[in-house]
Design a protein around this motif. Sequence first.
Motif, PDB file in Angstrom:
ATOM      1  N   MET A   1       0.887  -1.286  -0.090  1.00 44.47           N
ATOM      2  CA  MET A   1       0.106  -0.103  -0.060  1.00 44.47           C
ATOM      3  C   MET A   1       0.978   1.272  -0.150  1.00 44.47           C
ATOM      4  O   MET A   1       2.122   1.247   0.489  1.00 44.47           O
ATOM      5  CB  MET A   1      -1.032  -0.071   1.249  1.00 44.47           C
ATOM      6  N   ASN A   2       0.460   2.341  -0.483  1.00 45.90           N
ATOM      7  CA  ASN A   2       1.259   3.527  -0.933  1.00 45.90           C
ATOM      8  C   ASN A   2       0.985   4.685   0.368  1.00 45.90           C
ATOM      9  O   ASN A   2       1.400   5.868  -0.167  1.00 45.90           O
ATOM     10  CB  ASN A   2       0.938   4.187  -2.064  1.00 45.90           C
ATOM     11  N   GLY A   3       0.495   4.421   1.459  1.00 46.22           N
ATOM     12  CA  GLY A   3       0.714   5.208   2.563  1.00 46.22           C
ATOM     13  C   GLY A   3      -0.663   6.082   2.255  1.00 46.22           C
ATOM     14  O   GLY A   3      -0.728   7.049   3.121  1.00 46.22           O
ATOM     15  N   LYS A   4      -1.498   5.874   1.526  1.00 50.10           N
ATOM     16  CA  LYS A   4      -2.810   6.473   1.675  1.00 50.10           C
ATOM     17  C   LYS A   4      -4.162   5.733   0.949  1.00 50.10           C
ATOM     18  O   LYS A   4      -3.967   4.719   0.525  1.00 50.10           O
ATOM     19  CB  LYS A   4      -2.979   7.736   0.523  1.00 50.10           C
ATOM     20  N   LEU A   5      -5.174   6.143   1.443  1.00 48.41           N
ATOM     21  CA  LEU A   5      -6.245   5.194   0.985  1.00 48.41           C
ATOM     22  C   LEU A   5      -6.795   5.609  -0.524  1.00 48.41           C
ATOM     23  O   LEU A   5      -6.571   6.792  -0.735  1.00 48.41           O
ATOM     24  CB  LEU A   5      -7.687   5.718   2.016  1.00 48.41           C
ATOM     25  N   ASN A   6      -6.885   4.446  -1.190  1.00 47.46           N
ATOM     26  CA  ASN A   6      -6.988   4.458  -2.801  1.00 47.46           C
ATOM     27  C   ASN A   6      -8.380   4.486  -3.166  1.00 47.46           C
ATOM     28  O   ASN A   6      -8.580   4.231  -4.306  1.00 47.46           O
ATOM     29  CB  ASN A   6      -6.316   3.372  -3.398  1.00 47.46           C
ATOM     30  N   GLY A   7      -9.222   4.980  -2.311  1.00 48.49           N
ATOM     31  CA  GLY A   7     -10.636   5.360  -2.815  1.00 48.49           C
ATOM     32  C   GLY A   7     -11.088   4.056  -3.674  1.00 48.49           C
ATOM     33  O   GLY A   7     -11.034   2.970  -3.101  1.00 48.49           O
ATOM     34  N   PRO A   8     -11.551   4.253  -4.949  1.00 48.71           N
ATOM     35  CA  PRO A   8     -12.419   3.189  -5.522  1.00 48.71           C
ATOM     36  C   PRO A   8     -11.384   1.756  -5.930  1.00 48.71           C
ATOM     37  O   PRO A   8     -11.920   1.002  -6.129  1.00 48.71           O
ATOM     38  CB  PRO A   8     -13.062   3.724  -6.900  1.00 48.71           C
ATOM     39  N   HIS A   9     -10.367   2.097  -5.798  1.00 50.64           N
ATOM     40  CA  HIS A   9      -9.159   0.971  -6.004  1.00 50.64           C
ATOM     41  C   HIS A   9      -8.962  -0.052  -4.872  1.00 50.64           C
ATOM     42  O   HIS A   9      -8.818  -1.117  -4.777  1.00 50.64           O
ATOM     43  CB  HIS A   9      -7.825   1.510  -6.444  1.00 50.64           C
ATOM     44  N   GLU A  10      -9.778   0.592  -3.696  1.00 48.61           N
ATOM     45  CA  GLU A  10      -9.481  -0.332  -2.288  1.00 48.61           C
ATOM     46  C   GLU A  10     -10.939  -0.832  -2.078  1.00 48.61           C
ATOM     47  O   GLU A  10     -12.002  -0.405  -2.083  1.00 48.61           O
ATOM     48  CB  GLU A  10      -9.200   0.682  -1.280  1.00 48.61           C
ATOM     49  N   THR A  11     -11.014  -2.009  -1.772  1.00 47.59           N
ATOM     50  CA  THR A  11     -12.012  -2.927  -1.101  1.00 47.59           C
ATOM     51  C   THR A  11     -11.746  -3.234   0.174  1.00 47.59           C
ATOM     52  O   THR A  11     -10.833  -4.147   0.532  1.00 47.59           O
ATOM     53  CB  THR A  11     -12.582  -4.003  -1.920  1.00 47.59           C
ATOM     54  N   PHE A  12     -12.481  -2.580   1.231  1.00 44.73           N
ATOM     55  CA  PHE A  12     -12.202  -3.049   2.708  1.00 44.73           C
ATOM     56  C   PHE A  12     -13.534  -3.955   3.045  1.00 44.73           C
ATOM     57  O   PHE A  12     -14.596  -3.833   2.720  1.00 44.73           O
ATOM     58  CB  PHE A  12     -12.486  -1.791   3.322  1.00 44.73           C
ATOM     59  N   LEU A  13     -13.075  -5.085   3.740  1.00 46.64           N
ATOM     60  CA  LEU A  13     -14.019  -5.675   4.585  1.00 46.64           C
ATOM     61  C   LEU A  13     -14.023  -5.344   6.017  1.00 46.64           C
ATOM     62  O   LEU A  13     -13.015  -5.483   6.593  1.00 46.64           O
ATOM     63  CB  LEU A  13     -13.572  -7.351   4.475  1.00 46.64           C
ATOM     64  N   ILE A  14     -15.242  -4.938   6.552  1.00 45.77           N
ATOM     65  CA  ILE A  14     -15.271  -4.477   7.919  1.00 45.77           C
ATOM     66  C   ILE A  14     -16.118  -5.528   8.627  1.00 45.77           C
ATOM     67  O   ILE A  14     -17.445  -5.543   8.295  1.00 45.77           O
ATOM     68  CB  ILE A  14     -15.814  -2.915   8.040  1.00 45.77           C
ATOM     69  N   THR A  15     -15.927  -6.195   9.724  1.00 43.81           N
ATOM     70  CA  THR A  15     -16.486  -6.979  10.341  1.00 43.81           C
ATOM     71  C   THR A  15     -17.112  -6.152  11.456  1.00 43.81           C
ATOM     72  O   THR A  15     -16.688  -5.259  12.181  1.00 43.81           O
ATOM     73  CB  THR A  15     -15.945  -8.120  10.698  1.00 43.81           C
ATOM     74  N   GLY A  16     -18.330  -6.531  12.319  1.00 42.79           N
ATOM     75  CA  GLY A  16     -19.111  -5.542  13.197  1.00 42.79           C
ATOM     76  C   GLY A  16     -19.369  -4.363  12.577  1.00 42.79           C
ATOM     77  O   GLY A  16     -19.322  -3.385  13.290  1.00 42.79           O
ATOM     78  N   VAL A  17     -19.835  -4.190  11.428  1.00 39.08           N
ATOM     79  CA  VAL A  17     -19.974  -2.708  10.814  1.00 39.08           C
ATOM     80  C   VAL A  17     -20.893  -2.027  11.251  1.00 39.08           C
ATOM     81  O   VAL A  17     -20.802  -0.781  11.015  1.00 39.08           O
ATOM     82  CB  VAL A  17     -20.034  -3.208   9.235  1.00 39.08           C
ATOM     83  N   VAL A  18     -22.084  -2.295  11.855  1.00 44.49           N
ATOM     84  CA  VAL A  18     -22.980  -1.667  12.540  1.00 44.49           C
ATOM     85  C   VAL A  18     -22.663  -1.595  14.184  1.00 44.49           C
ATOM     86  O   VAL A  18     -23.595  -0.909  14.882  1.00 44.49           O
ATOM     87  CB  VAL A  18     -24.454  -1.832  12.175  1.00 44.49           C
ATOM     88  N   GLY A  19     -21.423  -1.896  14.591  1.00 44.27           N
ATOM     89  CA  GLY A  19     -21.253  -1.592  15.982  1.00 44.27           C
ATOM     90  C   GLY A  19     -20.706   0.040  15.759  1.00 44.27           C
ATOM     91  O   GLY A  19     -20.457   0.635  14.910  1.00 44.27           O
ATOM     92  N   PHE A  20     -20.352   0.291  17.192  1.00 42.56           N
ATOM     93  CA  PHE A  20     -19.846   1.861  17.213  1.00 42.56           C
ATOM     94  C   PHE A  20     -18.677   2.106  16.688  1.00 42.56           C
ATOM     95  O   PHE A  20     -18.709   3.092  15.735  1.00 42.56           O
ATOM     96  CB  PHE A  20     -19.623   1.744  19.013  1.00 42.56           C
ATOM     97  N   ILE A  21     -17.512   1.412  16.711  1.00 46.50           N
ATOM     98  CA  ILE A  21     -16.363   1.735  16.083  1.00 46.50           C
ATOM     99  C   ILE A  21     -16.759   1.492  14.466  1.00 46.50           C
ATOM    100  O   ILE A  21     -16.170   2.259  13.442  1.00 46.50           O
ATOM    101  CB  ILE A  21     -15.195   1.069  16.421  1.00 46.50           C
ATOM    102  N   GLY A  22     -17.108   0.351  14.206  1.00 43.62           N
ATOM    103  CA  GLY A  22     -17.318  -0.209  12.896  1.00 43.62           C
ATOM    104  C   GLY A  22     -18.204   0.780  12.036  1.00 43.62           C
ATOM    105  O   GLY A  22     -17.764   1.047  10.909  1.00 43.62           O
ATOM    106  N   PHE A  23     -19.181   1.319  12.473  1.00 45.45           N
ATOM    107  CA  PHE A  23     -19.981   2.463  11.767  1.00 45.45           C
ATOM    108  C   PHE A  23     -19.320   3.595  11.413  1.00 45.45           C
ATOM    109  O   PHE A  23     -19.269   4.157  10.339  1.00 45.45           O
ATOM    110  CB  PHE A  23     -21.178   2.800  12.760  1.00 45.45           C
ATOM    111  N   PHE A  24     -18.493   4.160  12.419  1.00 45.94           N
ATOM    112  CA  PHE A  24     -17.819   5.516  12.008  1.00 45.94           C
ATOM    113  C   PHE A  24     -16.768   5.006  11.204  1.00 45.94           C
ATOM    114  O   PHE A  24     -16.270   6.222  10.342  1.00 45.94           O
ATOM    115  CB  PHE A  24     -17.377   6.226  13.218  1.00 45.94           C
ATOM    116  N   GLN A  32     -14.390   8.789   1.662  1.00 43.04           N
ATOM    117  CA  GLN A  32     -13.121   9.031   1.196  1.00 43.04           C
ATOM    118  C   GLN A  32     -13.248   8.393  -0.488  1.00 43.04           C
ATOM    119  O   GLN A  32     -12.369   8.034  -0.928  1.00 43.04           O
ATOM    120  CB  GLN A  32     -12.075   8.461   1.704  1.00 43.04           C
ATOM    121  N   GLY A  33     -14.347   7.679  -0.635  1.00 37.76           N
ATOM    122  CA  GLY A  33     -14.799   7.112  -1.878  1.00 37.76           C
ATOM    123  C   GLY A  33     -14.341   5.484  -2.066  1.00 37.76           C
ATOM    124  O   GLY A  33     -14.164   4.975  -3.220  1.00 37.76           O
TER     125      GLY A  33
END
Length: 341
Positions: A1-24, A32-33
């Motif tokens: 990774m190049n030190g920044k979030l790459n917008g549409p080129h990145e696919t993140f998998l977030i578990t606990g996504v509607v938990g407190f930290i997961g949501f934010f 950020q796209g």
Amino acid sequence: MNGKLNGPHETFLITGVVGFIGFFLTRSLLDQGCNVVGIDNLNDYYGLNLKNSRLEALSLYDRFTFLKADISDKEILLKIFKEYKPRVVVNLAAQAGVRYSIENPDAYIQSNIVGFFNILEACRHHPVEHLLYASSSSVYGSNQKVPFEEMDFVDHPVSLYAATKKSNELMAHTYSHLYKIPATGLRFFTVYGPMGRPDMAYFGFADKYFSGEPIKIFNNGDFENDLYRDFTYIDDIVEGIERLICNPPQGEVQHEVYNIGNNNPEKLMVFIETLEKAFSNKLKRKVEFNKIFEPIKPGDVPATYASTERLQQAVGFKPKTPIEVGLQKFADWYVDYYKVK
């Protein structure tokens, strides 16, 4: 990774996504796209209304995909990894809470041990650029030395919850060693803010007050030797995670653990007084909780106090939001969300 979030080129998998930290975290990544695939089992550890509100807010984004699933189901999890091929995984799904682990230990083994093992197996069979996972300040147990540093001895947990989080760190280290999975553990310190967890003390204090009930404070009424907590505002948690996302561990064993805490512990009673002031400001009237003092509960620790030097060295960041600012934002949200007067 190049030190920044790459917008549409990145696919993140977030578990606990509607938990407190997961949501934010998810909302920030979407803003950020980035593409986010979110997993949550929508359990009823606390009321679903708040989780549904978070899910509704995230569902407004085109780049968000929600999957109702449980990480303890290995077959489903492996299918999700195979289909969506995430580059980064942030595992925030866990059974939370120190005191509840005494009442319902099975839930902690199923989610925090079996579930996390399944995450590691999925990353093994479907390699990712970076796995980040939630650990906890509770791993420090009743350590007397403060501030807590990541290299401190943490083999004496005082709750099953803490033991499961320490186990996660050991498991992640092993998988990083065996299968070269870049993994980072996040030791969170008492996270608070709007849309937070209703089982957390500050949220419970608000609920009790507006229900006309007294609040229970587990410090024996000892103001000189009050409990200390490193209260960390949610925005600081999210920024810390995002900076670490772009900095996967290097070296022979690609595993690191970082504290994410405010590095400025507050007495519990000062925190409560600040919360009273925040509600007073919002409601334009004096708010004072009716307090009952009780002995400290099993599994609770007298103080949490994070050293953030390693985090600063790694990504140039330390949490900085003072409780006066963070609690005011919580009080403003609470009054508006619940329409209290």
